[in-house]
Design an enzyme around this catalytic site. Structure first.
Site, short mmCIF file in Angstrom:
data_model
loop_
_atom_site.label_atom_id
_atom_site.label_comp_id
_atom_site.label_asym_id
_atom_site.label_seq_id
_atom_site.Cartn_x
_atom_site.Cartn_y
_atom_site.Cartn_z
N GLY A 22 0.83 -1.30 0.06
CA GLY A 22 -0.03 -0.08 -0.17
C GLY A 22 0.99 1.36 -0.06
O GLY A 22 0.38 2.42 -0.08
N VAL A 23 2.22 1.13 0.01
CA VAL A 23 3.14 2.21 0.02
C VAL A 23 2.81 3.16 1.01
O VAL A 23 3.08 4.75 0.42
CB VAL A 23 3.37 2.62 -1.51
CG1 VAL A 23 4.08 1.37 -1.92
CG2 VAL A 23 2.37 3.10 -2.09
N CYS A 24 2.04 3.34 2.15
CA CYS A 24 1.51 4.57 2.83
C CYS A 24 0.80 5.44 1.98
O CYS A 24 1.06 6.61 2.11
CB CYS A 24 2.92 4.95 3.47
SG CYS A 24 3.53 3.93 5.03
N ASN A 25 -0.11 5.12 1.11
CA ASN A 25 -0.87 5.83 0.44
C ASN A 25 -2.22 5.48 0.27
O ASN A 25 -2.41 5.00 -0.79
CB ASN A 25 0.09 6.24 -0.80
CG ASN A 25 -0.77 7.35 -1.71
OD1 ASN A 25 -1.97 7.71 -1.70
ND2 ASN A 25 0.24 8.17 -2.26
#
Length: 512
Positions: free
Chosen positions: A387-390
């Site tokens: 989710g790459v912190c997004n």
């Protein structure tokens, strides 16, 4: 400048050999997470620390004064790096970009009457979290929503409310770059409104020019390790005319006050300079010393952010074009690429050097994100997946609504897990990103990895020419890497194999 750019690009392999020998045949493609530090930076920093005595800046001793002098010199240099006049801007040193965001949040949280918060869907998780202290918040789900909000006339009631609007200069998910003009537009058209720009991902290769202070963001957070690779340090650039909203915060720490009374009636007096009133406790002065050396080495190796941007953008365009054109023998695309319709890899103002995607099989089914990363790791390729912190950006491109995300959570999905597919759909993405020291060889190795791991093997399986290795229904490269896969190709006639490769890729060889 063009001659310097050509010199930089032509010497990239030499730069990599001299400064990044620790890569040891690793293909590093996660510059959006952290770029790489040059060896000469570490040597200069170590030499400085072993040659000088740096003390706690909160003192008057010679060692303390040396630290204080270096800190203020580097502070001035950072502002100059962004063409930010010290007359209009100040720099607050913080741990990282998230810490800078929290400094801004602390100021707004302590306002009487609270504040309204607006944030873009592409925001990093750290920006999203600011909403928890706002009296009310809104997620702008598109650029059009931001434009409409800016152009819609406000009521007197709206004008009375303090507002904070935050967005990323560059999406850390797919590299889409947001319009920097929003900051000036909001200041001119909205009363009592401030802007917070998350520049962390953008500054890995982007050029931020604050020479026009009237249209600049009020607050800009950044992480210096994303620009220079080292040190692990962040910054918050504050527009001085907007600083009062931060300096009125209630909390104070060591070094941010001129006087404190603890026994008797509680009283304190804060320091007057913006950075002095916000830098709580002892500064990470050793890291700030390192930042000065980082800026020196960066200028010597790469010249300027503009040159880095041009170099990295060219590599990203090549990777995007190659991945977009990859096809299986039945014509099905290998990659689903998540590029915003408003961005173009030909225009660095709209697109950073990041490519976000998922891999499909020839029958249209998905290859799990963690399976792709695991396969990349076995081939010495470092990428990012998940989710790459997004959360807003990923859910948008994967077309997952809030009910579906909660359902996935209830079924066991959490950030960083290996629940790649739920209800037959991806739960995250695969991301590659380029930086100052990336090279075309990095592009070639990654494309070759995708071709050999998915395209060629699928072709051979369908052709009945080579056995497939499978685990949990996922395509798996052999642990021995590319060489073992090519050796297995002895089962395919040399001429026929080349012919198949030529038909699929336009090339008759594999670059390992």
């Amino acid at each position: 400048m063009q001659n310097t750019m050509r010199s930089y690009s032509s010497k990239i392999e030499e730069i990599r050999r001299k400064e990044y020998g620790y890569l040891n045949n690793v293909t590093y493609l996660d510059h959006a997470g952290c770029t790489l530090y040059p060896t000469s930076l570490m040597h200069r920093y170590a030499q400085d620390l072993t040659s000088n005595l740096f003390g706690n800046p909160h003192s008057a001793s010679p060692s303390s004064m040396l630290s204080s002098e270096r800190v203020e010199t580097v502070r001035s240099r950072v502002l100059k790096f962004f063409n930010a006049s010290p007359e209009h801007f100040d720099l607050v040193f913080v741990a990282n970009a998230t810490a800078g965001i929290k400094v801004v949040m602390d100021g707004f949280r302590d306002l009487e009457g609270g504040y309204w918060y607006g944030y873009h869907r592409d925001s990093h998780t750290s920006l999203v979290g600011v909403r928890e202290h706002a009296k009310a918040s809104q997620c702008f789900q598109s650029d059009d929503e931001v434009d409409n909000w800016i152009s819609t006339p406000s009521t007197p009631e709206d004008d009375a409310i303090t507002k904070l609007v935050a967005y990323p200069a560059q999406s850390n998910m797919n590299g889409r770059r947001s319009p920097l003009k929003w900051c000036g537009q909001i200041r001119k058209k909205k009363s009592n409104a401030y802007t917070l720009l998350d520049a962390a991902a953008f500054l890995t290769t982007g050029c931020l020019d604050l020479s026009n202070h009237e249209d600049a963001p009020d607050f800009i957070c950044m992480s210096f390790y994303k620009i220079f690779g080292f040190p692990d340090l962040g910054g918050l650039i504050v527009r001085k005319s907007s600083a009062d909203v931060l300096t009125k915060r209630k909390y104070f720490g060591g070094g941010t006050v001129q006087m404190v009374i603890t026994i008797g009636p509680a009283w304190h007096s804060k320091r007057k300079e913006v950075h002095e009133s916000l830098e709580d406790g002892t500064l990470p002065f050793h890291n700030i010393v390192a930042l000065g050396h980082a800026m020196d080495v960066y200028a010597e190796l790469y010249g300027s952010p503009k040159q880095v941007s041009a170099h990295a953008s060219g590599l990203a365009k090549a990777a995007y074009d190659r991945l977009s054109n990859l096809r299986y023998s039945n014509g099905a695309p290998v990659c689903e690429i998540y590029k915003d319709d408003r961005s173009s890899y030909k225009d660095a103002t709209t697109q950073g050097p990041t490519v976000a995607f998922n891999i499909c099989r020839s029958d249209g089914s998905w290859v799990g994100k963690s399976k792709v990363e695991e396969a990349a790791i076995r081939n010495n390729i470092h990428i990012r997946s998940g989710g790459v912190c997004n959360p807003g950006g990923v859910s948008t491109v994967l077309q997952l609504n809030s009910l579906e995300m909660k359902k996935n959570f209830d079924a066991g999905m959490v950030c960083g897990d290996k629940h790649d597919l739920m209800a037959g759909r991806p739960t995250g993405i695969v991301r590659i990103s380029f930086g100052a020291m990336s090279s075309m060889d990095d592009v070639e190795k990654f494309i070759s990895f995708v071709e050999q791991t998915y395209v060629y093997w699928s072709m051979m399986e369908n052709n009945g020419s080579m056995p497939m290795l499978r685990a949990e229904g996922q395509l798996q490269p052999t642990p021995a890497g590319f060489a073992s896969r090519v050796s297995l190709g002895e089962k395919v006639k040399k001429g026929g194999f080349k012919s198949i490769l030529r038909n699929i890729t336009g090339r008759s060889h594999i670059t390992a």
